[in-house]
Design a protein around this motif. Structure first.
Motif, PDB file in Angstrom:
ATOM      1  N   THR A 196       1.014  -1.358  -0.159  1.00 54.70           N
ATOM      2  CA  THR A 196       0.061  -0.187  -0.075  1.00 54.70           C
ATOM      3  C   THR A 196       0.772   1.365  -0.008  1.00 54.70           C
ATOM      4  O   THR A 196       2.263   1.095   0.141  1.00 54.70           O
ATOM      5  N   THR A 197       0.400   2.298  -0.365  1.00 55.30           N
ATOM      6  CA  THR A 197       0.648   3.470  -0.043  1.00 55.30           C
ATOM      7  C   THR A 197       0.275   4.197   1.066  1.00 55.30           C
ATOM      8  O   THR A 197      -0.736   3.508   1.607  1.00 55.30           O
ATOM      9  N   THR A 198       0.649   5.484   1.618  1.00 52.01           N
ATOM     10  CA  THR A 198       0.082   5.841   2.833  1.00 52.01           C
ATOM     11  C   THR A 198      -1.131   6.555   2.663  1.00 52.01           C
ATOM     12  O   THR A 198      -2.051   6.613   3.756  1.00 52.01           O
ATOM     13  N   GLY A 199      -1.857   6.400   1.372  1.00 53.41           N
ATOM     14  CA  GLY A 199      -3.192   7.036   1.005  1.00 53.41           C
ATOM     15  C   GLY A 199      -4.113   6.003   0.602  1.00 53.41           C
ATOM     16  O   GLY A 199      -5.005   5.921   0.063  1.00 53.41           O
ATOM     17  N   GLY A 200      -3.635   4.555   0.434  1.00 55.66           N
ATOM     18  CA  GLY A 200      -4.530   3.389  -0.043  1.00 55.66           C
ATOM     19  C   GLY A 200      -3.638   2.606  -0.924  1.00 55.66           C
ATOM     20  O   GLY A 200      -2.656   2.857  -1.137  1.00 55.66           O
ATOM     21  N   LEU A 201      -4.140   1.790  -1.561  1.00 59.28           N
ATOM     22  CA  LEU A 201      -3.821   0.762  -2.534  1.00 59.28           C
ATOM     23  C   LEU A 201      -3.201   1.622  -3.825  1.00 59.28           C
ATOM     24  O   LEU A 201      -3.999   2.602  -4.231  1.00 59.28           O
ATOM     25  N   ALA A 202      -2.093   1.298  -4.284  1.00 56.05           N
ATOM     26  CA  ALA A 202      -1.805   1.731  -5.638  1.00 56.05           C
ATOM     27  C   ALA A 202      -2.698   1.219  -6.627  1.00 56.05           C
ATOM     28  O   ALA A 202      -3.380   0.404  -6.274  1.00 56.05           O
ATOM     29  N   ALA A 203      -2.608   1.698  -8.085  1.00 56.19           N
ATOM     30  CA  ALA A 203      -3.312   1.215  -9.117  1.00 56.19           C
ATOM     31  C   ALA A 203      -3.195  -0.242  -9.028  1.00 56.19           C
ATOM     32  O   ALA A 203      -4.405  -1.137  -9.633  1.00 56.19           O
ATOM     33  N   SER A 204      -1.953  -0.708  -9.013  1.00 56.03           N
ATOM     34  CA  SER A 204      -1.531  -2.161  -9.407  1.00 56.03           C
ATOM     35  C   SER A 204      -2.211  -3.110  -8.366  1.00 56.03           C
ATOM     36  O   SER A 204      -3.136  -4.166  -8.495  1.00 56.03           O
ATOM     37  N   GLY A 205      -2.298  -2.582  -6.991  1.00 58.67           N
ATOM     38  CA  GLY A 205      -3.282  -3.559  -6.264  1.00 58.67           C
ATOM     39  C   GLY A 205      -4.526  -3.480  -6.300  1.00 58.67           C
ATOM     40  O   GLY A 205      -5.492  -4.428  -6.133  1.00 58.67           O
ATOM     41  N   LEU A 206      -5.224  -2.130  -6.475  1.00 59.34           N
ATOM     42  CA  LEU A 206      -6.623  -1.982  -6.844  1.00 59.34           C
ATOM     43  C   LEU A 206      -7.006  -2.733  -8.063  1.00 59.34           C
ATOM     44  O   LEU A 206      -8.271  -3.483  -8.158  1.00 59.34           O
ATOM     45  N   ALA A 207      -5.993  -3.000  -9.062  1.00 58.81           N
ATOM     46  CA  ALA A 207      -6.725  -3.923 -10.256  1.00 58.81           C
ATOM     47  C   ALA A 207      -6.876  -5.311  -9.835  1.00 58.81           C
ATOM     48  O   ALA A 207      -7.531  -5.612 -10.544  1.00 58.81           O
ATOM     49  N   VAL A 208      -5.969  -5.710  -8.925  1.00 58.72           N
ATOM     50  CA  VAL A 208      -6.283  -7.242  -8.252  1.00 58.72           C
ATOM     51  C   VAL A 208      -7.777  -7.381  -7.850  1.00 58.72           C
ATOM     52  O   VAL A 208      -8.311  -8.331  -8.285  1.00 58.72           O
ATOM     53  N   LEU A 209      -8.055  -6.379  -7.393  1.00 60.25           N
ATOM     54  CA  LEU A 209      -9.575  -6.395  -6.812  1.00 60.25           C
ATOM     55  C   LEU A 209     -10.657  -6.202  -7.644  1.00 60.25           C
ATOM     56  O   LEU A 209     -11.743  -6.701  -7.726  1.00 60.25           O
ATOM     57  N   LYS A 210     -10.302  -5.167  -8.676  1.00 61.92           N
ATOM     58  CA  LYS A 210     -11.062  -4.903  -9.550  1.00 61.92           C
ATOM     59  C   LYS A 210     -11.360  -6.283 -10.478  1.00 61.92           C
ATOM     60  O   LYS A 210     -12.428  -6.908 -10.790  1.00 61.92           O
ATOM     61  N   ASN A 211     -10.394  -7.122 -10.536  1.00 58.63           N
ATOM     62  CA  ASN A 211     -10.419  -8.378 -11.432  1.00 58.63           C
ATOM     63  C   ASN A 211     -11.234  -9.250 -10.736  1.00 58.63           C
ATOM     64  O   ASN A 211     -11.838 -10.058 -11.207  1.00 58.63           O
ATOM     65  N   ALA A 212     -10.971  -9.218  -9.409  1.00 60.54           N
ATOM     66  CA  ALA A 212     -11.705 -10.236  -8.555  1.00 60.54           C
ATOM     67  C   ALA A 212     -13.454  -9.915  -8.794  1.00 60.54           C
ATOM     68  O   ALA A 212     -14.161 -10.856  -8.888  1.00 60.54           O
ATOM     69  N   VAL A 213     -13.667  -8.603  -8.601  1.00 59.98           N
ATOM     70  CA  VAL A 213     -15.020  -8.411  -8.761  1.00 59.98           C
ATOM     71  C   VAL A 213     -15.710  -8.898 -10.469  1.00 59.98           C
ATOM     72  O   VAL A 213     -16.828  -9.212 -10.398  1.00 59.98           O
ATOM     73  N   GLN A 214     -14.818  -8.498 -11.250  1.00 56.62           N
ATOM     74  CA  GLN A 214     -15.338  -8.903 -12.542  1.00 56.62           C
ATOM     75  C   GLN A 214     -15.238 -10.545 -12.768  1.00 56.62           C
ATOM     76  O   GLN A 214     -16.197 -11.095 -13.426  1.00 56.62           O
ATOM     77  N   ASN A 215     -14.526 -11.345 -11.762  1.00 59.39           N
ATOM     78  CA  ASN A 215     -14.743 -12.954 -12.003  1.00 59.39           C
ATOM     79  C   ASN A 215     -15.817 -13.219 -10.643  1.00 59.39           C
ATOM     80  O   ASN A 215     -15.618 -14.526 -10.709  1.00 59.39           O
ATOM     81  N   ASN A 216     -16.565 -12.203 -10.170  1.00 55.22           N
ATOM     82  CA  ASN A 216     -17.419 -12.878  -8.937  1.00 55.22           C
ATOM     83  C   ASN A 216     -16.744 -13.571  -8.023  1.00 55.22           C
ATOM     84  O   ASN A 216     -17.337 -14.539  -7.409  1.00 55.22           O
ATOM     85  N   ALA A 217     -15.420 -13.294  -7.814  1.00 54.84           N
ATOM     86  CA  ALA A 217     -14.871 -13.845  -6.917  1.00 54.84           C
ATOM     87  C   ALA A 217     -14.915 -13.014  -5.443  1.00 54.84           C
ATOM     88  O   ALA A 217     -14.432 -11.922  -5.717  1.00 54.84           O
ATOM     89  N   ARG A 218     -15.522 -13.740  -4.459  1.00 54.76           N
ATOM     90  CA  ARG A 218     -15.744 -12.823  -3.204  1.00 54.76           C
ATOM     91  C   ARG A 218     -14.177 -12.902  -2.453  1.00 54.76           C
ATOM     92  O   ARG A 218     -13.700 -13.665  -1.908  1.00 54.76           O
TER      93      ARG A 218
END
Length: 583
Positions: A196-218
């Motif tokens: 993380t950065t001191t302000g939250g996930l960087a773009a690369s980390g956020l992309a992991v979660l976005k892909n999980a949403v796209q794949n309906n992975a909880r």
């Protein structure tokens, strides 16, 4: 970002029958007795490659739940995961099964973690290594049924954050595993541990979660590594944790718009790196930081508190850099565990508390001389409070004083020890006690007083042989003082062992009666013995072509006098000794 720099090491686990270990038979689909984790859980990382027992460290530290790191494939391209990528440590009850059973019996549980820095930079993270989504899911299911776990952690950092194909495979496999679990009546959670950065996930980390949403992975928990920022900025690590987690909260609110505020906070985890992190002292997580983070985490209702790593929760390398086995700061063993442990039980904010430690914790002086040590205090819970200090236990001929009679927890002062020539040789415990409104804590300084030398008054006389004379040593035929080899200075002692003698050199030393001492000697040669006889009997030996340090603990008898000696062995040739001392 780096969570660790692991070394592969072979861990020989106790082979047990599956039933004896409390582990279900692998491969079955039916629901077993996996117990969900507590709603709020403290689960520090356990470095699984060290050969240590996770159950033993959990018991010693008070950390009932552990995140066990790491699982990875042995080589890139494989679909078979192992603990630490070590083929001798399969995912089987024979590896950690009995430890996990013991942890559960004590009311805890484990969270296996896949990935980590080493795997993520070598292509051996499971979903990076294996290109078959079904085999990845099968490996997750095998892990679940083997250890009957209720959560899998996925540590994704560095190169794995840029492997978009691996990210997609991983999330698809999570979805398949969740469908399998639901069909078989199981409750299984997945957490992502991300930098993380001191302000939250960087773009690369956020992309992991976005892909999980796209794949309906909880994704049940997003666990932030709140360290290793590498931004060359000033850091208050507790404040950084709060801003990073708050930034993640805002990001999750956009990804999961139907979740309530309580649900969003309950899907966040925090992993600190206790003490000095990989960047260096500018990023140091202190015990005071730990208390602040604990209280804040309780107030927000986050899901998990963790740190890297359980084996680092000690002060054995204070003032040093980040290391796998110590924190790099002055602390007592398990201080951080004790701050975070109540999080599992759902306790409220902690009350004030502190610790007292000495650096160094022991010292040796010749009678008539003095020494000093630093008294360090630290905040271990709550906020800083005034701590009154006192020192007791000084024997006749010894005075011990403190530079300040009270300090604010977190500050230091000096312990000064002075002795007179009349101080009796021996070892004496001096107790430094800190007292505050919430209670008291003590620590011990071990003072060793040596005699002033000459005539057997408590020290090895002529221990370095630097005067070039032998007295008061006496040696068997052929022994004496030589100029080479010498460990320090220009002289050493030769014990001339032959077929008919050991070549013993010895001197008599008068010490305090019924006291514990340690003889130290540097030796070299075949079968070089150093020890004491007479009023005490103890020795050790070595065979070495170079100088080797020998230490011989012993306790004097009623009159305190011993004979200190060096000798070799029959027919093995002469041996040398230098720098003899008793403390």
């Amino acid at each position: 970002m780096r969570l660790h720099r692991p070394l592969k090491a072979v861990l020989t686990s106790c082979a047990t029958l599956l039933a004896a270990a409390g582990i279900a038979v692998t491969g079955g689909g039916a629901a077993q007795a996996a117990t969900p984790l507590p709603q709020h859980v403290f689960a520090p990382y356990f470095e699984a490659w060290t050969g240590e027992s996770p159950a033993a460290l959990a018991r010693q530290s008070g950390a009932k739940h552990l995140t066990m790191a790491f699982i990875q494939t042995a080589v890139a391209g494989s679909c078979t995961p192992y603990w630490n990528g070590d083929t001798g440590m399969p995912i089987a009850a024979s590896t950690f099964g009995s430890d996990i059973a013991a942890i559960r019996a004590a009311g805890g549980d484990v969270i296996p973690s896949l990935g980590g820095y080493a795997a993520d930079t070598t292509g051996t993270e499971l979903a990076d290594s294996c290109t078959d989504v079904n085999q990845i899911a099968a490996a997750y299911e095998h892990l679940i049924t083997t250890y009957e776990i209720s959560r899998i952690d996925l540590d994704i950092e560095v190169d794995s954050l840029d492997n978009t194909a691996g990210i997609d495979r991983r999330n698809k496999a999570i979805k398949l595993t969740q469908d399998w679990a639901a069909a078989n009546g199981r409750s299984v959670q997945f957490s992502y541990t991300l930098p993380t950065t001191t302000g939250g996930l960087a773009a690369s980390g956020l992309a992991v979660l976005k892909n999980a949403v796209q794949n309906n992975a909880r994704i049940d928990v997003v666990n932030l590594m709140t360290f290793d920022y590498y931004d060359n900025a000033a850091h208050n690590m507790a404040t950084d944790t709060q801003t990073a987690a708050t930034g993640l909260y805002d990001q999750l609110a956009k990804l999961y718009p139907t979740r309530t505020a309580a649900q969003l906070w309950a899907s966040i985890g925090i992993t600190e790196m206790i003490g000095v992190d990989d960047f260096g002292p500018a990023e140091t997580f202190t015990l005071a930081n730990a208390t602040t983070v604990y209280n804040w985490a309780v107030s927000k209702g986050i899901n998990e508190l963790s740190f890297w790593a359980l084996q680092r929760d000690n002060g054995s390398c204070a003032g040093g850099a980040a290391a796998d086995g110590c924190s790099g700061i002055a602390q007592n063993t398990w201080d951080f565990s004790h701050v975070f442990a109540p999080f599992t039980s759902g306790s409220g904010p902690v009350t004030n508390d502190f610790s007292v430690a000495l650096s160094p914790a022991a010292g040796s002086v010749t009678a008539g001389a003095g020494t000093t040590a630093t008294v360090n205090t630290a905040v271990t819970a709550g906020s800083a409070q005034t701590v009154g200090l006192a020192v007791t236990g000084a024997p006749a001929g010894v005075t011990a004083t403190l530079g300040a009679s009270s300090v604010t927890a977190g500050a230091s002062t000096t312990l000064t020890v002075a002795t007179t020539a009349a101080a009796a040789p021996g070892s004496y415990p001096l107790t430094v006690t800190g007292t505050a409104a919430t209670g008291s804590h003590s620590t011990t300084y071990t003072l060793t007083v040596q005699g002033t030398g000459g005539g057997g008054t408590g020290a090895v006389v002529n221990g370095g042989l630097e005067g070039g004379s032998l007295a008061p040593w006496t040696c068997q035929s052929g022994g004496g003082v030589v100029t080479a080899p010498a460990r320090t200075g220009g002289h050493a002692l030769l014990a001339a062992a032959t077929s008919g003698q050991t070549g013993e050199c010895a001197q008599s030393v008068a010490l305090a009666p019924n006291h514990a001492y340690t003889l130290t000697a540097w030796v070299q040669g075949s079968y070089a013995f150093a020890g004491v006889s007479g009023g005490a009997t103890a020795s050790t030996w070595t065979s070495s072509t170079g100088w080797t340090k020998l230490t011989v603990p012993f306790t004097t008898g009623a009159n305190g006098t011993v004979s200190v000696y060096l000798h070799g062995w029959f027919g093995q040739g002469g041996v040398h000794g230098d720098d003899f001392s008793i403390a």
